[in-house]
Design a protein around this motif. Sequence first.
Motif, short mmCIF file in Angstrom:
data_model
loop_
_atom_site.label_atom_id
_atom_site.label_comp_id
_atom_site.label_asym_id
_atom_site.label_seq_id
_atom_site.Cartn_x
_atom_site.Cartn_y
_atom_site.Cartn_z
N SER A 31 0.85 -1.20 0.00
CA SER A 31 0.00 0.00 0.00
C SER A 31 0.88 1.25 0.00
CB SER A 31 -0.95 0.02 1.21
OG SER A 31 -0.28 0.37 2.41
N LEU B 41 -6.60 3.45 1.31
CA LEU B 41 -6.04 2.10 1.45
C LEU B 41 -4.95 2.10 2.53
CD1 LEU B 41 -5.80 -0.84 0.36
CD2 LEU B 41 -4.09 0.05 -1.26
N VAL B 42 -4.03 3.05 2.42
CA VAL B 42 -2.94 3.16 3.40
C VAL B 42 -3.49 3.27 4.83
CG1 VAL B 42 -1.21 4.82 4.26
CG2 VAL B 42 -1.17 4.11 1.87
N GLU B 43 -4.56 4.05 4.98
CA GLU B 43 -5.16 4.26 6.31
C GLU B 43 -5.56 2.97 6.99
OE1 GLU B 43 -8.28 7.62 6.01
OE2 GLU B 43 -7.89 7.30 8.15
N HIS B 44 -6.01 2.00 6.20
CA HIS B 44 -6.43 0.72 6.79
C HIS B 44 -5.25 -0.03 7.40
CE1 HIS B 44 -10.64 0.50 5.65
NE2 HIS B 44 -10.33 0.98 4.45
N PHE B 45 -4.04 0.25 6.89
CA PHE B 45 -2.86 -0.51 7.33
C PHE B 45 -1.93 0.25 8.26
CE2 PHE B 45 -3.94 -3.98 4.82
CZ PHE B 45 -4.12 -3.65 3.47
N GLN B 46 -2.17 1.55 8.47
CA GLN B 46 -1.14 2.36 9.13
C GLN B 46 -0.80 1.91 10.54
OE1 GLN B 46 -3.10 6.07 8.25
NE2 GLN B 46 -3.64 6.48 10.36
N TRP B 47 -1.75 1.41 11.30
CA TRP B 47 -1.45 0.99 12.67
C TRP B 47 -1.33 -0.53 12.78
CZ3 TRP B 47 0.31 5.28 13.78
CH2 TRP B 47 -0.40 6.48 13.70
N LEU B 48 -1.52 -1.24 11.68
CA LEU B 48 -1.36 -2.69 11.70
C LEU B 48 0.09 -3.06 11.44
CD1 LEU B 48 -4.41 -3.99 9.58
CD2 LEU B 48 -4.32 -3.43 12.00
N SER B 49 0.49 -4.21 11.97
CA SER B 49 1.81 -4.74 11.65
C SER B 49 1.72 -5.37 10.26
CB SER B 49 2.20 -5.81 12.66
OG SER B 49 1.33 -6.94 12.50
N GLU B 50 2.88 -5.68 9.67
CA GLU B 50 2.88 -6.34 8.37
C GLU B 50 2.14 -7.67 8.47
OE1 GLU B 50 6.27 -6.34 5.68
OE2 GLU B 50 7.41 -5.26 7.22
N SER B 53 -1.50 -7.28 8.49
CA SER B 53 -2.00 -6.87 7.17
C SER B 53 -2.19 -8.08 6.25
CB SER B 53 -1.07 -5.83 6.51
OG SER B 53 0.06 -6.41 5.89
N LYS B 54 -1.56 -9.21 6.62
CA LYS B 54 -1.73 -10.43 5.83
C LYS B 54 -2.92 -11.27 6.31
CE LYS B 54 3.29 -10.87 5.16
NZ LYS B 54 4.45 -11.74 5.40
N LEU B 56 -6.34 -10.15 7.52
CA LEU B 56 -7.39 -9.19 7.85
C LEU B 56 -8.68 -9.88 8.24
CD1 LEU B 56 -6.92 -6.68 4.87
CD2 LEU B 56 -6.08 -6.40 7.21
N LYS B 60 -12.85 -5.97 7.50
CA LYS B 60 -11.74 -5.14 7.04
C LYS B 60 -11.33 -5.53 5.61
CE LYS B 60 -8.94 -2.38 9.40
NZ LYS B 60 -8.87 -0.91 9.33
N GLU C 50 9.17 -2.03 10.66
CA GLU C 50 8.99 -0.96 11.64
C GLU C 50 10.26 -0.80 12.47
OE1 GLU C 50 5.32 -0.31 13.83
OE2 GLU C 50 4.48 -2.09 12.83
N MET D 32 2.91 6.79 7.21
CA MET D 32 1.63 6.40 6.60
C MET D 32 0.51 7.30 7.11
SD MET D 32 1.97 2.23 6.83
CE MET D 32 0.63 1.76 5.69
#
Lengths: 116, 116, 116, 116
Positions: A31, B41-50, B53-54, B56, B60, C50, D32
């Motif tokens: 993203s 799109l970025v907003e959905h992932f900004q506070w999630l770890s990588e 993000s795999k 969801l 989400k 991170e 982000m």
Amino acid sequence: MSDQLEQLRQRLARFASERDWDQFHSPKNLSMALIAEAAELVEHFQWLSEQESKNLPTDKQQEVAMELADILIFLIRIADKLQVDLTETAWEKIKINESRYPVDKVRGSAKRASEY
Amino acid sequence: MSDQLEQLRQRLARFASERDWDQFHSPKNLSMALIAEAAELVEHFQWLSEQESKNLPTDKQQEVAMELADILIFLIRIADKLQVDLTETAWEKIKINESRYPVDKVRGSAKRASEY
Amino acid sequence: MSDQLEQLRQRLARFASERDWDQFHSPKNLSMALIAEAAELVEHFQWLSEQESKNLPTDKQQEVAMELADILIFLIRIADKLQVDLTETAWEKIKINESRYPVDKVRGSAKRASEY
Amino acid sequence: MSDQLEQLRQRLARFASERDWDQFHSPKNLSMALIAEAAELVEHFQWLSEQESKNLPTDKQQEVAMELADILIFLIRIADKLQVDLTETAWEKIKINESRYPVDKVRGSAKRASEY
């Protein structure tokens, strides 16, 4: 899914795995890469007027085309990782947009749905 | 061009003209709309770890799929206005990427081409 | 407003007018320039974890610092054109955030306000 | 550093630690969040003309001011985590810009430095 997009999806998956890049291709990271490409597109237009943006000189047109390609490439990659069918989901979203923006209500106006 | 993308292109062109929205759809403006969607799109992932993000949760996943659709929609629109064949240009870009990032040179490393 | 920010505001206003660049500095255009700089920052981190982003090598640290400077520069310019007092408005927004994200409700959780 | 920015830095550090949010505030994540806010600003202008962007109605002006505040807030946070002095680095960047864009060379033209 679309034939051409499916072929691109496979080619891009192979491109990444040949280079052992899947380790970097979390949806979170993708993203970020996608928005970075979207910004390279924006950069081409930031000091141009809207009119100028409709009449790009040849070299600029070619650079801009390459930015669009970059965006599509990362879009296909992230859709692949998230198992999202891009075209199918686009058709769903168009249906939603039809009810959010009925012609008789929004014709000629660019307000957001929530501002009507 | 790709069949599915061509159908979407036509549908989106009709969607905009029915609403008299072409006046707003300069490439400059469309590049702004596109990056705004890329940011959702970025907003959905900004506070999630990588890792997160795999994996969801379903709701989400569905929201993220819709953001991908939005990005594709504006990408097709701007390509249409600029008369760019998206898939053809993507294949060109992949060729360029192959020479910028030869497997033997970049395998396992995520540096930019200029940093090698 | 803040002394330092006011000095920067004046210097940047002079920088632009010396170069006859005010013609390009509409808020619309400046918002595009600002996001382009924000994306250059994102690019530095997109393939890093991170943890790696907390421990940048010296050369990377310096490049990233320059991106932050670019963002501040365009932020001051657009605030100037829109006659917004940046620090005053930031304090207002912090107050709003305090009521949207009360400590007892959100502690340790990164959901959006609307998701609580 | 600037007095006002330093006070904001401290307030924002406290805001985050009260909520146990430092765990989410890696520079990667903050970049982000920052671009997501920059995009909310872009969204306000995407369908407006440059002229309209210079003459915002009062309610729009207030919303846009809040977006600028959000951007400043995340900029201060990421600078804090990276230990970057924002104003000092901005003055450095202005010096660099002076040599990249000499008045006599660029006056009235908006090309990138590399395009001269």
